[in-house]
Write a protein that holds these residues in place. Structure first.
Motif, short mmCIF file in Angstrom:
data_model
loop_
_atom_site.label_atom_id
_atom_site.label_comp_id
_atom_site.label_asym_id
_atom_site.label_seq_id
_atom_site.Cartn_x
_atom_site.Cartn_y
_atom_site.Cartn_z
N PRO A 153 -3.23 4.70 3.08
CA PRO A 153 -2.21 5.76 3.13
C PRO A 153 -0.86 5.23 2.67
N ALA A 154 -0.08 6.11 2.08
CA ALA A 154 1.25 5.72 1.62
C ALA A 154 2.08 5.22 2.79
N GLN A 155 2.75 4.08 2.59
CA GLN A 155 3.58 3.51 3.65
C GLN A 155 4.70 4.46 4.06
N ALA A 156 5.17 5.29 3.11
CA ALA A 156 6.31 6.16 3.39
C ALA A 156 6.01 7.16 4.51
N GLY A 157 4.74 7.46 4.77
CA GLY A 157 4.40 8.44 5.79
C GLY A 157 4.05 7.84 7.13
N LEU A 158 4.29 6.54 7.33
CA LEU A 158 3.85 5.86 8.54
C LEU A 158 5.03 5.30 9.32
N ASP A 159 4.84 5.18 10.66
CA ASP A 159 5.85 4.51 11.45
C ASP A 159 5.71 3.00 11.27
N ARG A 160 6.63 2.23 11.85
CA ARG A 160 6.67 0.79 11.62
C ARG A 160 5.38 0.10 12.05
N GLU A 161 4.86 0.44 13.23
CA GLU A 161 3.65 -0.22 13.71
C GLU A 161 2.47 0.05 12.78
N ALA A 162 2.34 1.29 12.33
CA ALA A 162 1.25 1.63 11.42
C ALA A 162 1.43 0.95 10.07
N ARG A 163 2.67 0.83 9.61
CA ARG A 163 2.94 0.14 8.34
C ARG A 163 2.47 -1.31 8.40
N LEU A 164 2.68 -1.95 9.54
CA LEU A 164 2.29 -3.36 9.68
C LEU A 164 0.78 -3.53 9.70
N ARG A 165 0.06 -2.55 10.26
CA ARG A 165 -1.41 -2.64 10.31
C ARG A 165 -2.05 -2.20 9.00
N ASN A 166 -1.42 -1.29 8.31
CA ASN A 166 -2.01 -0.58 7.18
C ASN A 166 -2.64 -1.47 6.11
N PRO A 167 -1.98 -2.56 5.64
CA PRO A 167 -2.51 -3.27 4.47
C PRO A 167 -3.46 -4.43 4.77
N ARG A 168 -3.84 -4.64 6.01
CA ARG A 168 -4.64 -5.81 6.32
C ARG A 168 -5.98 -5.78 5.58
N GLY A 169 -6.28 -6.87 4.88
CA GLY A 169 -7.55 -7.00 4.17
C GLY A 169 -7.69 -6.12 2.95
N VAL A 170 -6.56 -5.62 2.40
CA VAL A 170 -6.65 -4.64 1.33
C VAL A 170 -6.83 -5.28 -0.05
N PHE A 171 -6.47 -6.56 -0.21
CA PHE A 171 -6.51 -7.21 -1.52
C PHE A 171 -7.68 -8.18 -1.63
N GLU A 172 -8.14 -8.34 -2.87
CA GLU A 172 -9.20 -9.30 -3.16
C GLU A 172 -8.84 -10.08 -4.42
N CYS A 173 -9.03 -11.39 -4.36
CA CYS A 173 -8.73 -12.25 -5.51
C CYS A 173 -9.79 -13.33 -5.58
N ASP A 174 -10.40 -13.49 -6.74
CA ASP A 174 -11.39 -14.56 -6.92
C ASP A 174 -10.99 -15.51 -8.06
N VAL A 175 -9.69 -15.52 -8.38
CA VAL A 175 -9.14 -16.39 -9.41
C VAL A 175 -8.47 -17.58 -8.74
N SER A 176 -8.73 -18.78 -9.23
CA SER A 176 -8.06 -19.96 -8.69
C SER A 176 -6.59 -19.96 -9.13
N LEU A 177 -5.71 -20.12 -8.15
CA LEU A 177 -4.26 -20.18 -8.41
C LEU A 177 -3.70 -21.51 -7.95
N HIS A 178 -4.51 -22.54 -7.98
CA HIS A 178 -4.14 -23.84 -7.42
C HIS A 178 -2.80 -24.33 -7.97
N GLY A 179 -1.84 -24.52 -7.06
CA GLY A 179 -0.55 -25.06 -7.42
C GLY A 179 0.38 -24.12 -8.15
N GLN A 180 -0.01 -22.86 -8.36
CA GLN A 180 0.83 -21.96 -9.15
C GLN A 180 1.92 -21.29 -8.32
#
Length: 222
Positions: A153-180
Motif C-alpha cells: 500500500p502507498a505509504q502516504a495513506g498509512l500512519d507511522r507504525e504501519a509505514r514502518l511495518r509496510n516494506p519488510r521483505g519487499v525487495f529481492e536482489c540476487d546480484v553480487s554488490l561486494h564492496g560497492q
C-alpha cells in the motif's frame, strides 16, 4: 529550442523550464544542519539522537527540499499527473547539488516500482530523477539490480507504525554488490522505512555503503 511554458509555481512564463528562476530560488531548502544519516533535524550538522541510538541500515541521506508547498504539489504533479517536466527540473537539481554526495560511488539505483504499479503509472519517477545524476557522474543505472516483490500500500495513506511495518521483505536482489557504494535515488523520504529495507537488501548482497539521495524529506517523521 525549448517550447515556452508557464512556471508551475507562479504561472509566469519560464521559457523551457518547469519552474522559473525566481521560484526555483525560493523553494524550501532542507536545513544544512539536518542529520547526515537520516536527513531529520540534527545537532548542528551532527547525527540526530535517533540515529545515535539506533543506526538505520543506510549510511547517509541528502534531501534537497522540505516536503511542503510548493515542493509537495510539484512531486504530486510528477507522480500522479504525468508532469515529466518536474522530473527534468528535480533531476537537474539533484545532479547539480549532490556532486560530492557518495564520493567514489559505483552505482546509481533508482527506487524500484512493482511491475503492477509501473504498468499503471507508465513510468518510474525515481528512474527519471536518477538519469541526469548518472549522466553527470558517469555511473551506471541499476535498472535490474533489485526487484520489488510486493505491491505494498502507498505509504502516504498509512500512519507511522504501519509505514514502518509496510516494506519488510519487499525487495529481492540476487546480484553480487561486494564492496560497492550505492546511491539510491527517490522522490520523497518520510519515515525512511522503505529506504531502510532497500539498504538492508543491498548490504546483504555485499554493498559497503548505501546513501539516499532524495528530492524532499518530510520536516518531521509521520
Amino acid at each position: 529550442m525549448l517550447a515556452p511554458q508557464d512556471c508551475f509555481v507562479c504561472g509566469a512564463e519560464s521559457a523551457g523550464d518547469a519552474v522559473c528562476e525566481a521560484c526555483a530560488g525560493a523553494l524550501p531548502d532542507r536545513p544544512q544542519t539536518a542529520c547526515p544519516r537520516c536527513g531529520l533535524p540534527g545537532l548542528g550538522g551532527g547525527c540526530c539522537a535517533a540515529c545515535e541510538r539506533d543506526k538505520p541500515a543506510y549510511d547517509a541521506t541528502l534531501a534537497l527540499y522540505d516536503f511542503v508547498f510548493p515542493v509537495d504539489a510539484m512531486v504530486h504533479a510528477l507522480k500522479y499527473r504525468h508532469r515529466l517536466s518536474m522530473a527534468s527540473f528535480f533531476g537537474a537539481a539533484l545532479a547539480a547539488r549532490a556532486q560530492d554526495f557518495g564520493a567514489q560511488a559505483d552505482l546509481i539505483l533508482p527506487m524500484p516500482l512493482h511491475p503492477r504499479r509501473l504498468a499503471e503509472r507508465g513510468f518510474n519517477q525515481a528512474l527519471e530523477l536518477a538519469r541526469p545524476l548518472a549522466r553527470a557522474r558517469g555511473l551506471p543505472l541499476g535498472l535490474a539490480v533489485v526487484r520489488k516483490m510486493r505491491d505494498i500500500p502507498a505509504q502516504a495513506g498509512l500512519d507511522r507504525e504501519a509505514r514502518l511495518r509496510n516494506p519488510r521483505g519487499v525487495f529481492e536482489c540476487d546480484v553480487s554488490l561486494h564492496g560497492q557504494r550505492v546511491i539510491v535515488v527517490d522522490d520523497v523520504m518520510t519515515t525512511g522505512a522503505t529506504l531502510g529495507e532497500l539498504a538492508r537488501t543491498l548490504k546483504r548482497q555485499g554493498a559497503s555503503w548505501v546513501g539516499n539521495l532524495v528530492v524532499a524529506r518530510t520536516p518531521a517523521p509521520y
